[in-house]
Design an enzyme around this catalytic site. Structure first.
Site, short mmCIF file in Angstrom:
data_model
loop_
_atom_site.label_atom_id
_atom_site.label_comp_id
_atom_site.label_asym_id
_atom_site.label_seq_id
_atom_site.Cartn_x
_atom_site.Cartn_y
_atom_site.Cartn_z
N HIS A 231 0.82 -1.23 0.00
CA HIS A 231 0.00 0.00 0.00
C HIS A 231 0.84 1.26 0.00
O HIS A 231 0.33 2.36 -0.24
CB HIS A 231 -0.93 0.00 1.21
N ASP B 61 3.35 9.54 -0.70
CA ASP B 61 2.16 8.79 -0.30
C ASP B 61 1.92 7.70 -1.34
O ASP B 61 2.02 7.98 -2.54
CB ASP B 61 0.95 9.75 -0.27
C1 GDG Z 1 -2.11 3.84 3.35
C2 GDG Z 1 -1.11 4.53 2.43
C3 GDG Z 1 -2.81 4.45 0.61
C4 GDG Z 1 -8.65 9.22 8.25
N1 GDG Z 1 -9.04 9.84 9.37
C5 GDG Z 1 -10.27 9.37 9.65
C6 GDG Z 1 -10.65 8.46 8.66
N2 GDG Z 1 -9.63 8.39 7.81
C7 GDG Z 1 -9.64 7.55 6.60
C8 GDG Z 1 -9.71 8.40 5.34
C9 GDG Z 1 -9.13 7.42 4.34
C10 GDG Z 1 -8.10 6.68 5.16
O1 GDG Z 1 -8.44 6.83 6.52
C11 GDG Z 1 -6.70 7.26 4.96
O2 GDG Z 1 -6.21 6.77 3.75
P1 GDG Z 1 -4.98 7.41 3.01
O3 GDG Z 1 -4.88 6.76 1.70
O4 GDG Z 1 -5.22 8.87 2.90
O5 GDG Z 1 -3.71 7.20 3.92
P2 GDG Z 1 -3.04 6.01 4.84
O6 GDG Z 1 -3.82 5.74 6.06
O7 GDG Z 1 -1.63 6.46 5.05
O8 GDG Z 1 -3.08 4.70 3.93
C12 GDG Z 1 -1.86 5.34 1.39
C13 GDG Z 1 -3.67 3.64 1.54
O9 GDG Z 1 -2.90 2.94 2.51
C14 GDG Z 1 -4.50 2.61 0.77
O10 GDG Z 1 -3.70 1.77 0.04
O11 GDG Z 1 -3.64 5.26 -0.19
O12 GDG Z 1 -0.95 5.94 0.50
O13 GDG Z 1 -0.24 5.36 3.17
O14 GDG Z 1 -10.08 6.49 3.90
O15 GDG Z 1 -11.03 8.77 5.09
N3 GDG Z 1 -11.84 7.85 8.63
C15 GDG Z 1 -12.71 8.11 9.64
N4 GDG Z 1 -12.40 8.96 10.62
C16 GDG Z 1 -11.21 9.62 10.67
O16 GDG Z 1 -10.98 10.41 11.56
N5 GDG Z 1 -13.89 7.50 9.61
#
Ligand code: GDG
Length: 801
Positions: free
Chosen positions: A224, A437
Site C-alpha cells: 500500500h 504517499d
Molecule cells: C495507506 C497509504 C494508501 C482518516 N481519518 C479518519 C478516517 N480516515 C480515513 C480516510 C481514508 C483513510 O483513513 C486514509 O487513507 P490514506 O490513503 O489517505 O492514507 P493512509 O492511512 O496512510 O493509507 C496510502 C492507503 O494505505 C490505501 O492503500 O492510499 O498511501 O499510506 O479512507 O477517510 N476515517 C474516519 N475517521 C477519521 O478520523 N472514519
C-alpha cells in the site's frame, strides 16, 4: 453546537496525560487507568450488539478454512475499552481497511490480522459479514516488530527517508518471528488451493513463508505504500531477505508504475534474475523457473458508497451547520490526514500561515480545518511530530485568530465516516500535500462526494493519486511559494473551471473504484500468475494414452507457446531444449510435427529456423508449407485493392500513437500495440476497427495479445489444423497454444486429441502448463512414452504426399 474547536500547544497537564496513555498502551489498552475485564455487550459499526463472550466462544460448527484469505497487520476492527470499562470492537482507521472491507464483506473469506490490543487472545468470530481470525501479539512484539521495524525502519525508508530510518537487529528478529506467526495463521485458515492475499509492508516475509508451508496456495501481495528507488532501498541491511520474502508471491501489486519498476530493478540488482516487462523469472528447485508478476494496481475507494452518504439530507444539513459554526467564511480549506510526517501537514501550515502573514487572505474570509487523526502514538518520531504540528497551529491561531474567527480549526480525533463526508461537502478547497504517499484515498473520497461538481482539489505530485487525478491543481509541497500560489488559485478559481475539473476527476474515480481494483488484482492473480510450474499429473496421464495411438500430429503455435513473448517479434526464439525435443519427435515412427502460427511464413522460418521435416502454416493458415515447396496465394484484384486500402488506413491510424506498429502479411496486416500503454493501445485498436469497419466491412478481424489483425482472406488456426490433419492422416492430434487465436485450433480438436493451453486465461484446452519452459519437457515426455510403448506399425504416411 460547535464540535470543531481549535487545539493548541499541549499544556504540561496534557503532556502528563499523554504519557499515561502511552504507558497504558504498552499494557495493551486505550484507557489504561480504567482498564477492567468488564464483560459488557458491544456494538460493531452498523452491526448487531455482540457480547465479548460470543466473540470469545467459537461457533458450534466453525467453518475453519476459506477459499479467500486476506492477511494484514490490522484487522478491520480494533478491540477497545472505554473509560467506563466497556469493551467493544471499533472500526480501525486507515486506507487499507477502507479499501479491503467491501471485498471481504461480499466474499465468504476470512481476514487474518492483529486486533489492535497487546497480550490478548481472541477466538475467530464474525463481524458485520466478515470472518475475523485474530493473531495475538505480545507487548514486546508490538514494540519491536510494529513500532520498531515496521514503523521506524520500513515506513521512513519506503517514504524516501523523509524521517531517518532506524536499523536494529533485534527489531528485524521480531519482524521475522511475527511474520511467521501471521503466515502460520493464514496457512491454517486457507482451504486447499485457496487464494491468500497478503497486505502491506509489515508482512513482506509472509509470501515466502506461506509458499514453503503450503505450496498449493495461490499467493498475492499488495504494497500500500511506495516502493523506494534502489539507491534508498539498498540501505536496508536485510534488503535481500525482504525481496526474497516478496518473491514467494505469484503476484506482487504496487500503487504506481514507478513502484513496480523500482521493485523489479532491485530484484535485478540484488539477485540478477531476468525480468521482462512485468514478469520476473525466479529460479526454483530442479532448474525450473517460477514466474512472478510485479505490476501496478492503483487502489481506490467505494465511490458509490461515498456518493450515497453525501446525498443523505442529514449529512448535507451537517455540512451547512459546519459552515455556520465556522462563522460562514467565504472559503473553507480542509486537510484530513493521519498525523504522519509523510502527509506534509507542517508544510501546509507554513504556506497557510504565510498567506495570512502577507495579507493575501484573512481569517474572516478563509478558515483551514485540519483533521489529524491520532496515529502510531508510541513511536518517537510521531510524538515529536504532534508537538511540532500543535506548536505551529497554536502560533498561527495565537497570531491571527479573532474572537469570532479561528484561523485553523484543528482536531486531533478520529471521526465517524458520516462526519468526514460532511466535512468534505463543506470544504471549498481540499488540500493534500503529502511529501510521499502510496496513493492517498482522502483525495479520491473528496472527489466522490462532490455530486455538485464543485470544489477544488489541490494535490501533491508525490501522492500516487496524482498519476490518475491529473485535473487536480498539482503541487510540489516542498515549494512553499508554489503551494501558496496554488491555494490562492484554488480560492479564486471560477466556477466553470472548477466544474470542468471536478467532472473529469469524478469520471476517473467512479470508473476505477475499489471493486475494479480488487477484481483486477484477483483476476490477474488467479488467471495470470498462479499456474503451477512443471507437468501436471493429469496431463502426464493423458499423454500416456495419447502417445500410444497409431499416428500422431504434434502441432505447436510459436510465439508465447514455444518462445516467450518479447518486445520485438524478430527477436523471438524458442526456449532452450525445444529444438532437441522436436528433433527426437521427428525421428520417431508415425509422428509428424507442425508449427501453426499467425506470422507470415517468411517471418516464421526466420525466427523458428525449423528442421526441413517440420510442416509449417503461417498467417493463420492462409500460407502453408508442407513437404513440397509452398503454394502461391494467388490474391485476386479485389483482394489486392482491399489490401491497399487496409494498409493506407492502418498506417494513418497507427502513426498517431507511440509504440504502435504495423506488420505486413501476405493477405493482411497486423496492428501491434504491445509497446504502447494499455490505454493508448486500446484506443488505437478501437480507432482502427471503427475506421476500417466503415470502408472495408467484410475484412476478417482477429484479436490477439496486444495485436489486432485484419485479413482480406478468411482463415483461422482451426482451418490450418484441419488441413494438417488431412495431410498427415494422423489418428490423434496434439495442439499447444497460448493466445485467443489458438482457441480456433482447440475448437477443431476431436475426441482423443489433446489440447494444451500455455499460461493463464480461459481456454477450451483440456490441459494447461505455466509457460514455454514447460513445452520441451512435455515434448520429451511424448517422445519417452512413444519409445517405451512403440505404436503399432502405421507410419505417418501423408494422404496428400
Ligand atoms: C495507506 C497509504 C494508501 C482518516 N481519518 C479518519 C478516517 N480516515 C480515513 C480516510 C481514508 C483513510 O483513513 C486514509 O487513507 P490514506 O490513503 O489517505 O492514507 P493512509 O492511512 O496512510 O493509507 C496510502 C492507503 O494505505 C490505501 O492503500 O492510499 O498511501 O499510506 O479512507 O477517510 N476515517 C474516519 N475517521 C477519521 O478520523 N472514519
Amino acid at each position: 453546537m460547535r464540535i470543531i474547536g481549535a487545539r493548541v500547544n499541549p499544556t504540561a497537564e496534557q503532556r502528563v496525560s499523554r504519557a499515561r496513555i502511552v504507558r497504558g498502551l504498552r499494557r495493551g489498552c486505550w484507557y489504561p487507568w480504567k482498564f477492567t475485564e468488564v464483560r459488557a455487550p458491544c456494538r460493531y459499526r452498523n452491526g448487531p450488539a455482540i457480547s465479548i463472550e460470543a466473540v470469545n466462544t467459537p461457533a458450534a460448527e466453525p467453518k475453519v478454512t476459506y477459499a479467500l484469505v486476506a492477511v494484514s497487520n490490522r484487522l478491520p476492527v480494533d478491540f477497545v475499552v472505554a473509560e467506563d470499562g466497556t469493551e467493544s470492537w471499533k472500526t480501525s482507521p486507515g486506507g487499507l481497511v477502507t479499501a479491503l472491507e467491501p471485498l471481504m464483506r461480499s466474499s465468504d473469506g476470512a481476514w487474518v490480522g492483529w486486533p489492535g490490543v497487546a497480550d490478548r487472545e481472541f477466538a475467530p468470530f464474525e463481524n458485520d459479514g466478515i470472518n475475523i481470525v485474530p493473531v495475538s501479539l505480545t507487548d514486546a512484539d508490538l514494540e519491536d516488530y510494529y513500532e520498531g521495524f515496521s514503523n521506524d525502519t520500513l515506513w521512513p525508508l519506503y517514504h524516501d527517508v523523509i524521517s531517518p530510518p532506524s536499523f536494529h537487529r533485534e527489531w528485524w528478529e521480531a519482524y521475522v518471528r511475527v511474520n511467521r506467526r501471521f503466515a502460520e495463521a493464514a496457512a491454517a485458515a486457507a482451504a486447499a488451493g485457496a487464494t491468500v492475499w497478503v497486505h502491506d509492508y509489515q508482512l513482506q516475509l509472509v509470501p515466502r513463508m506461506l509458499r514453503d508451508m503450503r505450496p498449493d496456495l495461490v499467493i498475492g501481495f499488495f504494497n500500500h505504500i511506495p516502493f523506494p528507488p534502489y539507491g534508498i532501498y539498498a540501505q536496508l541491511p536485510w534488503r535481500k531477505q525482504i525481496l526474497d520474502g516478496l518473491l514467494g508471491a505469484d503476484l506482487i501489486g504496487f500503487q504506481r508504475l514507478a513502484d513496480a519498476g523500482n521493485f523489479s530493478r532491485a530484484v535485478r540488482r540484488l539477485f540478477g534474475y531476468t525480468t521482462r516487462g512485468v514478469a520476473i523469472d525466479v529460479p526454483g528447485a530442479g532448474g525450473h523457473h517460477r514466474r512472478v508478476i510485479a505490476k501496478h494496481f492503483p487502489i481506490s475507494i467505494d465511490a458509490v458508497a461515498y456518493a450515497d452518504l453525501a446525498k443523505r439530507p442529514e449529512i448535507q444539513a451537517r455540512a451547512r451547520r459546519i459552515r455556520e459554526d465556522l462563522g460562514n467564511p467565504k472559503t473553507i480549506i480542509l486537510g484530513v490526514d493521519r498525523l504522519d510526517y509523510t502527509k506534509g501537514i507542517g508544510h501546509r501550515l507554513k504556506a497557510f500561515g504565510e498567506l495570512l502573514e502577507d495579507g493575501s487572505i484573512s481569517v474572516e474570509d478563509v478558515t483551514l480545518v485540519q483533521v489529524a487523526s491520532p496515529s502510531r502514538e508510541r513511536v518517537g518520531a510521531y510524538m515529536a511530530l504532534r508537538d511540532e504540528i500543535e506548536l505551529a497551529v497554536g502560533r498561527i491561531n495565537g497570531d491571527y485568530s479573532t474572537i469570532s474567527h479561528t484561523a485553523i480549526s484543528y482536531h486531533h480525533h478520529g471521526y465517524p465516516r458520516e462526519e468526514m463526508v460532511a466535512l468534505y461537502l463543506a470544504a471549498d478547497v481540499m488540500l493534500v500535500t503529502a511529501l510521499r504517499d502510496g496513493m492517498n484515498l482522502v483525495a479520491k473520497e473528496y472527489v466522490a462526494v462532490r455530486d455538485d461538481k464543485d470544489g477544488v482539489l489541490v494535490l501533491s505530485e508525490f501522492a500516487g493519486a496524482a498519476d490518475e487525478l491529473k485535473q487536480a491543481v498539482l503541487i510540489n509541497p516542498h515549494d512553499i511559494d508554489g503551494m501558496k500560489a496554488a491555494i490562492l488559485r484554488a480560492i479564486a478559481m471560477p466556477r466553470p473551471e472548477r466544474q470542468r475539473r471536478m467532472r473529469a476527476l469524478r469520471r476517473k474515480v467512479f470508473d476505477n473504484d475499489v471493486a475494479a481494483w480488487s477484481s483486477s488484482f484477483l483476476r490477474t492473480l488467479r488467471e495470470g500468475a498462479a499456474v503451477q510450474p512443471g507437468v501436471p499429473d493429469d496431463l502426464a496421464h493423458a499423454l500416456r494414452d495419447f502417445s500410444s495411438a497409431g499416428s500422431l500430429l504434434i502441432a505447436l503455435d510459436f510465439d508465447g507457446t514455444v518462445a516467450p513473448i518479447v518486445d520485438n517479434p524478430q527477436d523471438s526464439r524458442a526456449v532452450a531444449g525445444t529444438r532437441e525435443a522436436v528433433e527426437r519427435l521427428i525421428g520417431l515412427d508415425g509422428v509428424r510435427v507442425a508449427l501453426v502460427s499467425g506470422r507470415s511464413l517468411a517471418s516464421l522460418r526466420q525466427v523458428a529456423e525449423p528442421q526441413v521435416e517440420v510442416l509449417l502454416t503461417g498467417s493463420h493458415g492462409i500460407e502453408v508449407q508442407l513437404d513440397t515447396p509452398g503454394e502461391e496465394l494467388g490474391l485476386d484484384q479485389d483482394e489486392l485493392d482491399q489490401l491497399d486500402t487496409l494498409a493506407r488506413v492502418l498506417e494513418r491510424v497507427s502513426a498517431s500513437v507511440t509504440g504502435a506498429w504495423i506488420e505486413r502479411k501476405p493477405a493482411g496486416l497486423a496492428l501491434h500495440t504491445r509497446k504502447s500503454t494499455a490505454q493508448a493501445g486500446q484506443a488505437v485498436q478501437r480507432d482502427a476497427r471503427v475506421q476500417l469497419g466503415a470502408v472495408l466491412p467484410d475484412l476478417t478481424v482477429r484479436e490477439g495479445k496486444n495485436v489486432l489483425e485484419f485479413s482480406v482472406r478468411s482463415s483461422s488456426k482451426g482451418d490450418a489444423l484441419e488441413r494438417l490433419r488431412a495431410y498427415t492422416g494422423a489418428d490423434r492430434v496434439f495442439y499447444a497454444g497460448d493466445d485467443v487465436t489458438d482457441e480456433d485450433a482447440f475448437t477443431a480438436l476431436h475426441p482423443g486429441d489433446l489440447g494444451l493451453k500455455i499460461g493463464a486465461g480461459t481456454s477450451l484446452a483440456g490441459y494447461r502448463v505455466r509457460g514455454p519452459e514447460e513445452v520441451p519437457i512435455v515434448l520429451q515426455l511424448i517422445a519417452d512414452l512413444r519409445e517405451a510403448a512403440p505404436a503399432p506399425g502405421t507410419p505417418g504416411t501423408p494422404s496428400e504426399r
